[in-house]
Scaffold this motif. Structure first.
Motif, mmCIF file in Angstrom:
data_model
loop_
_atom_site.group_PDB
_atom_site.id
_atom_site.type_symbol
_atom_site.label_atom_id
_atom_site.label_comp_id
_atom_site.label_asym_id
_atom_site.label_seq_id
_atom_site.Cartn_x
_atom_site.Cartn_y
_atom_site.Cartn_z
ATOM 1 N N MET A 31 0.834 -1.179 0.000
ATOM 2 C CA MET A 31 0.000 0.000 0.000
ATOM 3 C C MET A 31 0.881 1.246 0.000
ATOM 4 S SD MET A 31 -2.836 0.874 2.840
ATOM 5 C CE MET A 31 -4.287 1.706 2.378
ATOM 6 N N THR A 32 0.592 2.169 -0.877
ATOM 7 C CA THR A 32 1.351 3.408 -0.940
ATOM 8 C C THR A 32 0.549 4.531 -0.304
ATOM 9 O OG1 THR A 32 0.416 4.077 -3.046
ATOM 10 C CG2 THR A 32 2.376 2.664 -3.135
ATOM 11 N N ASP A 33 1.227 5.662 -0.074
ATOM 12 C CA ASP A 33 0.536 6.815 0.488
ATOM 13 C C ASP A 33 -0.622 7.264 -0.382
ATOM 14 O OD1 ASP A 33 1.972 7.015 2.798
ATOM 15 O OD2 ASP A 33 3.339 8.557 2.062
ATOM 16 N N SER A 34 -0.517 7.065 -1.692
ATOM 17 C CA SER A 34 -1.578 7.507 -2.591
ATOM 18 C C SER A 34 -2.866 6.721 -2.390
ATOM 19 C CB SER A 34 -1.108 7.431 -4.049
ATOM 20 O OG SER A 34 -0.784 6.099 -4.379
ATOM 21 N N ASP A 35 -2.810 5.571 -1.693
ATOM 22 C CA ASP A 35 -3.997 4.792 -1.401
ATOM 23 C C ASP A 35 -4.745 5.318 -0.171
ATOM 24 O OD1 ASP A 35 -3.441 3.043 -3.504
ATOM 25 O OD2 ASP A 35 -2.150 1.827 -2.221
ATOM 26 N N LYS A 36 -4.210 6.309 0.487
ATOM 27 C CA LYS A 36 -4.788 6.843 1.712
ATOM 28 C C LYS A 36 -5.674 8.042 1.421
ATOM 29 C CE LYS A 36 -0.939 5.228 4.486
ATOM 30 N NZ LYS A 36 0.154 5.593 5.360
ATOM 31 N N ARG A 37 -6.345 8.516 2.466
ATOM 32 C CA ARG A 37 -7.241 9.666 2.334
ATOM 33 C C ARG A 37 -6.484 10.908 1.878
ATOM 34 N NH1 ARG A 37 -10.276 10.546 7.784
ATOM 35 N NH2 ARG A 37 -8.158 10.469 8.560
ATOM 36 N N PRO A 38 -7.167 11.820 1.184
ATOM 37 C CA PRO A 38 -6.537 13.093 0.816
ATOM 38 C C PRO A 38 -6.150 13.876 2.069
ATOM 39 C CG PRO A 38 -8.619 12.795 -0.336
ATOM 40 C CD PRO A 38 -8.529 11.701 0.678
ATOM 41 N N LEU A 39 -5.249 14.827 1.885
ATOM 42 C CA LEU A 39 -4.766 15.634 2.996
ATOM 43 C C LEU A 39 -5.495 16.973 3.076
ATOM 44 C CD1 LEU A 39 -0.893 15.214 2.576
ATOM 45 C CD2 LEU A 39 -2.436 13.893 4.043
ATOM 46 N N ALA A 40 -5.767 17.398 4.293
ATOM 47 C CA ALA A 40 -6.203 18.758 4.594
ATOM 48 C C ALA A 40 -5.062 19.356 5.411
ATOM 49 C CB ALA A 40 -7.499 18.757 5.386
ATOM 50 N N VAL A 41 -4.468 20.429 4.916
ATOM 51 C CA VAL A 41 -3.260 20.993 5.505
ATOM 52 C C VAL A 41 -3.618 22.306 6.213
ATOM 53 C CG1 VAL A 41 -0.923 21.802 5.029
ATOM 54 C CG2 VAL A 41 -1.904 19.955 3.648
ATOM 55 N N PHE A 42 -3.249 22.382 7.500
ATOM 56 C CA PHE A 42 -3.586 23.547 8.314
ATOM 57 C C PHE A 42 -2.337 24.235 8.849
ATOM 58 C CE2 PHE A 42 -7.522 21.303 8.301
ATOM 59 C CZ PHE A 42 -8.509 22.264 8.473
ATOM 60 N N ASP A 43 -2.305 25.548 8.688
ATOM 61 C CA ASP A 43 -1.343 26.412 9.367
ATOM 62 C C ASP A 43 -1.761 26.477 10.838
ATOM 63 O OD1 ASP A 43 0.562 28.587 9.790
ATOM 64 O OD2 ASP A 43 -1.146 29.955 9.667
ATOM 65 N N LEU A 44 -0.885 26.966 11.696
ATOM 66 C CA LEU A 44 -1.204 27.097 13.123
ATOM 67 C C LEU A 44 -1.472 28.546 13.538
ATOM 68 C CD1 LEU A 44 1.360 24.610 14.686
ATOM 69 C CD2 LEU A 44 -1.090 24.292 14.377
ATOM 70 N N ASP A 45 -0.432 29.383 13.476
ATOM 71 C CA ASP A 45 -0.538 30.732 14.019
ATOM 72 C C ASP A 45 -1.515 31.584 13.217
ATOM 73 O OD1 ASP A 45 1.239 30.089 16.037
ATOM 74 O OD2 ASP A 45 2.985 30.817 14.937
ATOM 75 N N ASN A 46 -2.519 32.092 13.919
ATOM 76 C CA ASN A 46 -3.605 32.913 13.372
ATOM 77 C C ASN A 46 -4.493 32.166 12.387
ATOM 78 O OD1 ASN A 46 -3.177 35.049 15.037
ATOM 79 N ND2 ASN A 46 -1.896 36.156 13.590
ATOM 80 N N THR A 47 -4.408 30.850 12.401
ATOM 81 C CA THR A 47 -5.339 29.985 11.679
ATOM 82 C C THR A 47 -6.066 29.110 12.692
ATOM 83 O OG1 THR A 47 -3.988 29.995 9.676
ATOM 84 C CG2 THR A 47 -5.520 28.163 9.933
ATOM 85 N N LEU A 48 -5.307 28.460 13.559
ATOM 86 C CA LEU A 48 -5.872 27.655 14.650
ATOM 87 C C LEU A 48 -5.620 28.304 16.010
ATOM 88 C CD1 LEU A 48 -4.715 24.128 13.445
ATOM 89 C CD2 LEU A 48 -6.985 25.159 13.181
ATOM 90 N N ALA A 49 -4.498 28.994 16.143
ATOM 91 C CA ALA A 49 -4.070 29.581 17.415
ATOM 92 C C ALA A 49 -4.042 31.104 17.300
ATOM 93 C CB ALA A 49 -2.679 29.066 17.782
ATOM 94 N N ASP A 50 -4.663 31.774 18.255
ATOM 95 C CA ASP A 50 -4.699 33.237 18.277
ATOM 96 C C ASP A 50 -3.429 33.765 18.927
ATOM 97 O OD1 ASP A 50 -5.198 35.926 18.567
ATOM 98 O OD2 ASP A 50 -7.191 35.654 19.461
ATOM 99 N N THR A 51 -2.580 34.391 18.128
ATOM 100 C CA THR A 51 -1.285 34.870 18.616
ATOM 101 C C THR A 51 -1.329 36.310 19.123
ATOM 102 O OG1 THR A 51 -0.577 35.665 16.449
ATOM 103 C CG2 THR A 51 -0.083 33.352 16.991
ATOM 104 N N GLY A 52 -2.508 36.897 19.180
ATOM 105 C CA GLY A 52 -2.639 38.304 19.534
ATOM 106 C C GLY A 52 -1.961 38.683 20.842
ATOM 107 N N HIS A 53 -2.036 37.812 21.850
ATOM 108 C CA HIS A 53 -1.473 38.127 23.159
ATOM 109 C C HIS A 53 0.055 38.155 23.163
ATOM 110 C CE1 HIS A 53 0.022 34.088 24.438
ATOM 111 N NE2 HIS A 53 -0.756 33.736 23.430
ATOM 112 N N ARG A 54 0.686 37.621 22.117
ATOM 113 C CA ARG A 54 2.151 37.604 22.105
ATOM 114 C C ARG A 54 2.764 38.457 20.998
ATOM 115 N NH1 ARG A 54 3.917 32.413 19.088
ATOM 116 N NH2 ARG A 54 1.948 31.440 18.520
ATOM 117 N N GLN A 55 1.933 39.240 20.318
ATOM 118 C CA GLN A 55 2.432 40.100 19.240
ATOM 119 C C GLN A 55 3.426 41.142 19.744
ATOM 120 O OE1 GLN A 55 1.968 39.554 15.969
ATOM 121 N NE2 GLN A 55 0.942 37.749 16.759
#
Length: 171
Positions: A1-25
C-alpha cells in the motif's frame, strides 16, 4: 500500500489559523524582536473557534496535517497545544532550528517558499484537498501552484507577524 492509497490531505497552518497569537504580538513589535519570548508564550494561545471547527470537521473525511513556520524546538509545546484543544492528530511540519541547516541559522526563507516546498513534496505521494492559512502571500503562491486554498481570515492581522513571515523567515 502506498501513500496515494490513503485519504486526501487537509493541511492547516497554526498561528492565526488555529491559534490566536494576539497576546504575544508585543514580542515582535520590540526592537530587536524577542523571538524567545514570542515562541515561549505560544502554549497560552487561545484557540480560534473557526479554524478548530474546520480542522475537526475535515478530519472526518481527510487526513489532517499541520504546516507551520514555527521552529522545530517548539514541537513539544505545539503537540501539547493541539491535543489540549481537541485538534485531530496529524503530522506536524516545522522549520529547522537555528544550528541545523543553513550554517547555524536554520531555514529563514519566507513562509511562502518553505510552505510551498513542503506542499509540493506532500503532493508527490498524496492528494492535497486544501490548505488553510492566514498568510495572504502563502495563499497566493499556493493557488498559483494549483492548490485549493481556504484563507483563514478569522484572526486579527498583525503587521509585525506578516513582516516576520515574509522578511525574516521566522514563523
Amino acid at each position: 500500500m502506498t501513500d496515494s492509497d490513503k485519504r486526501p490531505l487537509a493541511v492547516f497552518d497554526l498561528d492565526n489559523t488555529l491559534a490566536d497569537t494576539g497576546h504575544r504580538q508585543h514580542f515582535l513589535e520590540a526592537r530587536p524582536r524577542n523571538w524567545a519570548g514570542f515562541f515561549a508564550a505560544a502554549p497560552a494561545d487561545p484557540p480560534l473557534a473557526e479554524g478548530v471547527a474546520l480542522a475537526v470537521e475535515s478530519a472526518r473525511e481527510y487526513e489532517v496535517v499541520y504546516l507551520t513556520g514555527r521552529p522545530e524546538r517548539c514541537r513539544r509545546d505545539t503537540l501539547d497545544w493541539l491535543a489540549a484543544h481537541g485538534l485531530p492528530e496529524g503530522r506536524v511540519y516545522m522549520r529547522g532550528d537555528a544550528g541545523r541547516a543553513g550554517g547555524g541559522r536554520g531555514d529563514r526563507r519566507p513562509a511562502r517558499f518553505t510552505k510551498l516546498e513542503i506542499l509540493r513534496r506532500l503532493a508527490q505521494d498524496r492528494e492535497i484537498r486544501f490548505l488553510v492559512d492566514d498568510d495572504e502571500l502563502v495563499c497566493d503562491d499556493a493557488e498559483r501552484a494549483g492548490f485549493t486554498v481556504v484563507r483563514a481570515r478569522w484572526a486579527a492581522q498583525s503587521e509585525a507577524l506578516q513582516e516576520a513571515q515574509e522578511r525574516e523567515g521566522r514563523t
